[in-house]
Design an enzyme around this catalytic site. Structure first.
Site, PDB file in Angstrom:
ATOM      1  N   LYS A   1       4.022  10.860  -8.455  1.00  0.00           N
ATOM      2  CA  LYS A   1       5.159   9.940  -8.400  1.00  0.00           C
ATOM      3  C   LYS A   1       6.171  10.223  -9.507  1.00  0.00           C
ATOM      4  O   LYS A   1       7.369   9.983  -9.344  1.00  0.00           O
ATOM      5  CB  LYS A   1       4.659   8.499  -8.477  1.00  0.00           C
ATOM      6  CG  LYS A   1       3.758   8.108  -7.308  1.00  0.00           C
ATOM      7  CD  LYS A   1       3.231   6.694  -7.451  1.00  0.00           C
ATOM      8  CE  LYS A   1       2.290   6.328  -6.316  1.00  0.00           C
ATOM      9  NZ  LYS A   1       1.053   7.111  -6.331  1.00  0.00           N
TER      10      LYS A   1
ATOM     11  N   GLU B   1       9.002   5.458   0.523  1.00  0.00           N
ATOM     12  CA  GLU B   1       8.880   4.031   0.226  1.00  0.00           C
ATOM     13  C   GLU B   1       9.949   3.581  -0.767  1.00  0.00           C
ATOM     14  O   GLU B   1      10.276   4.292  -1.716  1.00  0.00           O
ATOM     15  CB  GLU B   1       7.489   3.722  -0.326  1.00  0.00           C
ATOM     16  CG  GLU B   1       6.377   4.117   0.632  1.00  0.00           C
ATOM     17  CD  GLU B   1       5.053   3.470   0.288  1.00  0.00           C
ATOM     18  OE1 GLU B   1       4.943   2.840  -0.784  1.00  0.00           O
ATOM     19  OE2 GLU B   1       4.121   3.593   1.100  1.00  0.00           O
TER      20      GLU B   1
ATOM     21  N   GLU C   1       8.378   6.132  -3.960  1.00  0.00           N
ATOM     22  CA  GLU C   1       7.570   7.341  -3.844  1.00  0.00           C
ATOM     23  C   GLU C   1       7.670   7.871  -2.427  1.00  0.00           C
ATOM     24  O   GLU C   1       8.157   7.198  -1.513  1.00  0.00           O
ATOM     25  CB  GLU C   1       6.110   7.032  -4.161  1.00  0.00           C
ATOM     26  CG  GLU C   1       5.492   5.985  -3.221  1.00  0.00           C
ATOM     27  CD  GLU C   1       4.092   5.584  -3.644  1.00  0.00           C
ATOM     28  OE1 GLU C   1       3.190   6.426  -3.512  1.00  0.00           O
ATOM     29  OE2 GLU C   1       3.920   4.440  -4.093  1.00  0.00           O
TER      30      GLU C   1
ATOM     31  N   ASN D   1       4.980   9.434   0.330  1.00  0.00           N
ATOM     32  CA  ASN D   1       3.584   9.706   0.662  1.00  0.00           C
ATOM     33  C   ASN D   1       3.541  10.852   1.657  1.00  0.00           C
ATOM     34  O   ASN D   1       4.032  10.732   2.781  1.00  0.00           O
ATOM     35  CB  ASN D   1       2.920   8.460   1.255  1.00  0.00           C
ATOM     36  CG  ASN D   1       2.720   7.388   0.200  1.00  0.00           C
ATOM     37  OD1 ASN D   1       2.143   7.633  -0.846  1.00  0.00           O
ATOM     38  ND2 ASN D   1       3.220   6.199   0.468  1.00  0.00           N
TER      39      ASN D   1
ATOM     40  N   ARG E   1       1.619  12.187   3.769  1.00  0.00           N
ATOM     41  CA  ARG E   1       0.460  12.037   4.654  1.00  0.00           C
ATOM     42  C   ARG E   1       0.771  10.969   5.683  1.00  0.00           C
ATOM     43  O   ARG E   1       1.838  10.349   5.656  1.00  0.00           O
ATOM     44  CB  ARG E   1      -0.766  11.610   3.841  1.00  0.00           C
ATOM     45  CG  ARG E   1      -0.488  10.334   3.026  1.00  0.00           C
ATOM     46  CD  ARG E   1      -1.713   9.777   2.361  1.00  0.00           C
ATOM     47  NE  ARG E   1      -1.412   8.767   1.373  1.00  0.00           N
ATOM     48  CZ  ARG E   1      -1.169   7.492   1.636  1.00  0.00           C
ATOM     49  NH1 ARG E   1      -1.162   7.070   2.885  1.00  0.00           N
ATOM     50  NH2 ARG E   1      -0.917   6.631   0.673  1.00  0.00           N
TER      51      ARG E   1
ATOM     52  N   GLU F   1       6.977   1.937 -15.038  1.00  0.00           N
ATOM     53  CA  GLU F   1       8.312   1.738 -14.513  1.00  0.00           C
ATOM     54  C   GLU F   1       8.632   0.248 -14.582  1.00  0.00           C
ATOM     55  O   GLU F   1       7.718  -0.586 -14.658  1.00  0.00           O
ATOM     56  CB  GLU F   1       8.423   2.248 -13.076  1.00  0.00           C
ATOM     57  CG  GLU F   1       7.558   1.519 -12.079  1.00  0.00           C
ATOM     58  CD  GLU F   1       7.639   2.130 -10.685  1.00  0.00           C
ATOM     59  OE1 GLU F   1       8.186   3.237 -10.539  1.00  0.00           O
ATOM     60  OE2 GLU F   1       7.142   1.493  -9.730  1.00  0.00           O
TER      61      GLU F   1
ATOM     62  N   HIS G   1      -1.128  -5.077  -5.009  1.00  0.00           N
ATOM     63  CA  HIS G   1      -0.230  -3.969  -4.685  1.00  0.00           C
ATOM     64  C   HIS G   1      -0.730  -3.162  -3.500  1.00  0.00           C
ATOM     65  O   HIS G   1      -0.266  -2.044  -3.273  1.00  0.00           O
ATOM     66  CB  HIS G   1      -0.027  -3.051  -5.901  1.00  0.00           C
ATOM     67  CG  HIS G   1       0.249  -3.789  -7.168  1.00  0.00           C
ATOM     68  ND1 HIS G   1       1.412  -4.496  -7.378  1.00  0.00           N
ATOM     69  CD2 HIS G   1      -0.516  -3.984  -8.279  1.00  0.00           C
ATOM     70  CE1 HIS G   1       1.358  -5.067  -8.576  1.00  0.00           C
ATOM     71  NE2 HIS G   1       0.205  -4.781  -9.127  1.00  0.00           N
TER      72      HIS G   1
END
Length: 623
Positions: A116, A258, A270, A272, A274, A183, A218
């Site tokens: 990330k 995302e 980020e 992903n 996949r 962050e 989360h």
């Protein structure tokens, strides 16, 4: 052409990929740990290969063993699923170096986006360095992987050290990579993502938006497509950014970009690299099989210029074996039965009678509803969940039903703070007052064909149960006319079904029993012994293991006799790849400590005792 596919994963996602392979005529290979020898994914594959030597929790992180299994089984392709090694570029290289087809983007694209921190820099962003009071709150986040693991919110500087240590340990356990970063934490934003699908010929499809704002720890709980109430300008911007991210790394395959949306602005989180857990809602809306598309792209086929047009609305819920009212504590045991009504898609990695263990994520299944409108999809899914048959450990089913029917959700005004605001109300016990009576009457019918009737007056028959953590009683009588209960008319009763009438309203109860576990419609009861054990009590301040797991850490310097404060973290357990913190229930003195790192514990095992300061010890040290 792919002929035989090995899935380097387990559970629900392995079963879901096998289903598509079966439709396409592709042979399948499963890999399994010792804990998964009899798991559903192992049974569903054409061939299964044991992964030797590693501990169950780490088995699926052994890329070398997985590649050997693929070669031994004659596979010509490997699908990583999600989690585990799905975003590990070194594993992708191992697969390719072995001459196998990799179902996913190139190792270079994974490498660029799997971390990330690197992904943020690619998008022109930088993570926080040194944190000061003015930066709070911040989010400590694992650089690799996803699923909410390795994440901690820090609101006070004195919490930062523990948050970093806990996040590193959790990330290392789940992904084999303990790197974390920080962050700014944006309160109460919406978690919006864009599904992409790209081929090797330069075409990138942005397949709409998904809203994944309802989360616990989360980790997503309810997802839907398209994201409701999103202005078209912002939706278009998100699609553009997602395509830009994919093109920046020459992406090929399925992936997800995302964002956190707050005050009309999109903040990149980020990418992903996949398939996502929530991919079924996009499949439903676009009429696609994303796994089939992944396989086609990996075989070199080109996508059409434009994606299919979206239709309707889809919502997915994740059914977990957990207790939301007890800090989402994961639950273990036997899943006796799992079934949902027709018209709702159920993706699961469990069959009836399968054990739910401690080594892996507690997700039992995903249920998905698709309808022409959002309101219809919400209603269909809530109704199906409410009437689903779920016999086994405690689950989040009631929470999901109440969430779907909550006004903030039905109006599309939810955000990532939804459960922070509403969890207590959504998990308030609401036991059915007639369930214990129905259980008792069914039990009475099942024990004897004579039903216990006597020719002389007798006291009420009494059955005791635990319902929603409380002890309850059910009273009934045997009469010449049959079973009788005060204020309730027993219309019919046998060992599996009871019909009761109260104030002219008739209700039917399905009753199923597995040992001491009794299921009355959707409610789970525990039959209690007639004569309880009077010695089965713990001293005040006792801390017991809330779940099976492993002690991974004890607070630094913690010894018997130490003074502790209320809420002070004392012991950390790891279960199902998540760390769970056990804290002092009150200020006082630690009079007993039985936990040590590496220790395996079962639910109810005494770990420590904190004697509250307001309780004076009796002679001999017994309070």
């Amino acid at each position: 052409m792919i002929q035989t596919l090995l899935v380097a994963n387990r559970g629900e996602i392995a079963c879901r990929i096998f289903r598509t392979c079966s439709d396409l005529g592709i042979r399948t290979v499963a890999v399994y740990s010792d804990a998964d020898e009899h798991a559903l994914h192992t049974r569903r594959a054409d061939t299964a290969v044991r992964l030797p030597g590693a501990a169950p929790a780490d088995t699926y992180l052994r890329g070398d063993l997985i590649v050997k299994a693929a070669l031994a089984a004659g596979a010509d392709a490997v699908h990583p699923g999600y989690g585990f090694l799905s975003e590990n570029p070194d594993f992708a290289r191992e697969v390719l170096d072995a001459g196998l087809t990799w179902i996913g983007p190139s190792p270079e694209a994974i490498e660029a986006m799997a971390s990330k921190t690197r992904a943020k820099r690619l998008m022109g962003l930088e993570p926080l360095g040194e944190v000061t009071q003015g930066d709070l709150p911040v989010l400590v986040k694992a650089a690799a992987g996803g699923g909410g693991r390795g994440m901690r919110i820090v609101r006070r500087l004195d919490e930062l050290r523990d948050a970093l240590e806990g996040a590193r340990a959790e990330a290392a356990s789940a992904f084999g990579d303990g790197e974390v970063f920080m962050e700014p934490y944006i309160e109460n934003g919406r978690h919006i993502e864009v599904q992409i699908l790209a081929d090797a010929h330069g075409t990138v499809w942005p397949l709409g938006t998904r809203d994944c704002s309802l989360q616990r720890r989360h980790q997503k709980v309810i997802e839907e497509a398209p994201a409701p109430g999103l202005p078209e300008r912002l939706a278009r911007e998100l699609r553009t950014l997602a395509v830009r991210a994919a093109r920046a790394v020459s992406y090929v395959g399925a992936g997800t970009v995302e964002f956190l949306v707050a005050e009309g602005r999109a903040h990149f989180l980020e990418m992903n690299t996949r398939l996502q857990v929530e991919h079924p809602v996009t499949e439903a809306v676009f009429g696609l099989d994303l796994v089939a598309e992944q396989l086609r792209v990996a075989e070199g086929h080109a996508l059409e210029k434009d994606p299919p047009s979206p239709r309707g609305h889809a919502i997915e819920v994740r059914l977990y074996a957990e207790d939301p009212a007890r800090d989402w504590a994961p639950q273990t045991g036997t899943l006796h039965r799992l079934a949902v009504p027709p018209g709702v898609r159920l993706d699961t990695g469990y069959g009836d009678g399968d054990p739910i263990g401690v080594h892996y994520d507690p997700m039992l299944a995903k249920a998905v509803a698709h309808a022409p409108t959002r309101a219809e999809a919400v209603r269909r899914l809530a109704g199906a969940l409410e009437s689903a048959v779920i016999h086994g450990p405690a689950t989040n089913r009631d929470l999901l039903v109440r969430s779907l029917r909550h006004e903030e959700f039905t109006s599309g005004r939810m955000d990532t703070g939804f459960y922070d605001r509403h969890l207590a109300a959504l998990t308030a016990p609401a036991p059915d007052p007639l369930a214990p009576l129905a259980a008792a009457l069914a039990d009475a019918c099942g024990r004897s064909r004579f039903g216990g009737w006597r020719n002389v007056p007798s006291q009420d028959q009494v059955k005791r149960y635990e319902a929603a953590g409380e002890e309850v009683e059910a009273r009934y009588r045997h009469t010449r006319q049959g079973l009788d209960a005060d204020g309730v008319r027993v219309v019919a009763a046998d060992a599996q079904s009871v019909v009761l009438e109260v104030a002219g309203v008739r209700r039917e109860f399905a009753v199923t029993r597995y040992g001491d576990e009794v299921y009355v419609n959707a409610e789970r009861l525990i039959a209690l012994p007639r004569f309880p054990d009077p010695t089965a009590q713990l001293a005040p301040g006792s801390l017991v293991a809330p779940m099976p797991g492993t002690v991974v850490r004890v607070a630094e310097g913690l010894t018997e006799g130490a003074t502790v404060t209320a809420g002070q973290p004392l012991i950390w357990l790891e279960a199902m790849k998540m760390q769970h913190q056990i804290s002092a229930p009150a200020a006082g003195t630690l009079t007993s400590l039985h936990a040590e790192p590496g220790q395996q514990v079962e639910p109810g095992l005494l770990l420590a005792v904190v004697q509250p300061t307001h309780i004076q010890p009796a002679p001999g040290g017994i309070a």
